[in-house]
Design a protein around this motif. Structure first.
Motif, mmCIF file in Angstrom:
data_model
loop_
_atom_site.group_PDB
_atom_site.id
_atom_site.type_symbol
_atom_site.label_atom_id
_atom_site.label_comp_id
_atom_site.label_asym_id
_atom_site.label_seq_id
_atom_site.Cartn_x
_atom_site.Cartn_y
_atom_site.Cartn_z
ATOM 1 N N HIS A 56 -1.435 5.256 -0.892
ATOM 2 C CA HIS A 56 -0.409 4.250 -0.618
ATOM 3 C C HIS A 56 -0.828 3.314 0.507
ATOM 4 O O HIS A 56 -0.284 2.207 0.628
ATOM 5 C CB HIS A 56 0.947 4.894 -0.297
ATOM 6 C CG HIS A 56 1.019 5.555 1.042
ATOM 7 N ND1 HIS A 56 1.368 4.882 2.198
ATOM 8 C CD2 HIS A 56 0.756 6.833 1.422
ATOM 9 C CE1 HIS A 56 1.332 5.727 3.216
ATOM 10 N NE2 HIS A 56 0.967 6.907 2.788
ATOM 11 N N ASN A 71 -7.532 0.873 -8.499
ATOM 12 C CA ASN A 71 -7.304 0.876 -7.052
ATOM 13 C C ASN A 71 -8.564 0.459 -6.304
ATOM 14 O O ASN A 71 -8.508 -0.326 -5.347
ATOM 15 C CB ASN A 71 -6.866 2.264 -6.592
ATOM 16 C CG ASN A 71 -5.493 2.654 -7.099
ATOM 17 O OD1 ASN A 71 -4.699 1.810 -7.509
ATOM 18 N ND2 ASN A 71 -5.204 3.943 -7.086
ATOM 19 N N PHE A 83 -0.650 -0.103 -1.116
ATOM 20 C CA PHE A 83 -0.377 -0.130 -2.554
ATOM 21 C C PHE A 83 1.127 0.079 -2.774
ATOM 22 O O PHE A 83 1.701 1.028 -2.238
ATOM 23 C CB PHE A 83 -1.151 0.972 -3.272
ATOM 24 C CG PHE A 83 -2.650 0.834 -3.191
ATOM 25 C CD1 PHE A 83 -3.345 0.070 -4.113
ATOM 26 C CD2 PHE A 83 -3.366 1.483 -2.194
ATOM 27 C CE1 PHE A 83 -4.726 -0.065 -4.040
ATOM 28 C CE2 PHE A 83 -4.741 1.365 -2.108
ATOM 29 C CZ PHE A 83 -5.428 0.588 -3.044
ATOM 30 N N ALA A 88 0.674 -5.096 -4.000
ATOM 31 C CA ALA A 88 -0.057 -4.674 -2.812
ATOM 32 C C ALA A 88 0.128 -5.690 -1.696
ATOM 33 O O ALA A 88 0.447 -6.863 -1.941
ATOM 34 C CB ALA A 88 -1.543 -4.489 -3.111
#
Length: 289
Positions: free
Chosen positions: A57, A196, A235, A274
């Motif tokens: 995160h 990611n 994120f 993001a």
């Protein structure tokens, strides 16, 4: 383009040397130093490899030394904490016996809760903007040599479409903000960890340049020394890095030979996926005697 993105995904697939130790490489394209976004992405991959079924995160990193693209980078992961909801990792990127980058990353189990987000800005869609080939045709003869070589490169892993390309000619609005659409140049596997990592990679692209907009400068100006000092990424929501992402960037401050920049990354449908913040060195080179 396909060759470049295939090469990027291969480079992001780190080699496991030992428990918590990984090895990565840089593309051999003649760069004098390793691209900062690549080190961020590889460090995130290394940290993720030590976490079981929890997505990241947030990550925070510091660049300490320029990376040497001619030798591998060793990533050492420290398993700081494995909690009931959160997992914390530290990762150091090492070359020639010294740390060149240090990353802290936090991972969280999937949870639901309150939900809101800043709306996406109203800017042209990427389908309505000039492609890289069209930009080369339109502006290639008008920009400095270093920028022209970048425009003429046709084998890039990330496709970029700036909303205001005139700013690279010093004719854009002098407001320290810009909007750029980016995406991987071809379809990626469905593994979210790959998306990611690719987003971490592209999050370092064009961001620090935003601090130069107000001064009608670019990263290609020969009298500027520009380098990333730190990088933070959060994120928020699922996304695909092979679909268009709008990078809305601004720079609230430049001073003391440093520039602060921020970015919000939106999916094509307007969802905020993001947030990014970065400070970088922006130093005027002294004229040679």
């Amino acid at each position: 383009m396909a060759d470049a993105i295939d090469g990027l995904t291969q480079i992001l697939d780190l080699e496991t040397i030992e428990d918590n130790i990984f090895r990565g490489h840089s593309p051999q394209v003649g760069w004098q130093r390793v691209f900062g976004g690549l080190v961020v992405a590889q460090a995130l991959v290394a940290a993720t490899r030590t976490v079981n079924a929890r997505p990241p995160h947030s990550l925070h990193g510091y660049f300490m030394l320029p990376g040497d693209p001619s030798v591998p980078i060793v990533y050492e992961v420290d398993r700081i904490r494995d909690g009931a909801s959160f997992t914390t990792r530290r990762c150091n990127a090492i070359q020639h016996g010294r740390a060149i980058f240090s990353l802290s990353a936090s991972f969280q189990i999937l949870e639901t809760g309150l939900d809101h987000a800043m709306p996406a800005p109203d800017v042209p869609k990427p389908e309505d903007l000039a492609s890289a080939a069209e930009l080369r045709e339109r502006f290639g003869s008008l920009v400095p040599d270093a920028m022209r070589r970048w425009f003429e490169s046709t084998n890039r892993a990330i496709e970029i479409r700036p909303v205001d390309p005139l700013r690279y000619l010093g004719r854009g609005a002098p407001t320290p903000a810009q909007y750029v659409w980016l995406k991987a140049a071809k379809r990626l596997p469905d593994d979210q960890a790959i998306h990611n990592a690719v987003l971490a990679y592209l999050s370092d692209m064009s961001l620090l340049d935003t601090a130069l907009v107000a001064h009608k400068r670019t990263l290609f100006d020969p009298d500027l020394q520009v380098a990333s000092l730190d990088h933070a990424l959060w994120f928020h929501r699922p996304f695909r890095a092979d679909e268009w992402l709008l990078y809305a960037q601004d720079s609230p401050n430049t001073g003391g030979a440093r520039g602060l920049t921020r970015g919000l990354i939106y999916a094509h449908d307007g969802s905020l996926v993001a947030s990014v913040a970065q400070e970088g060195l922006i130093r005027l080179r002294r004229p040679s005697a």
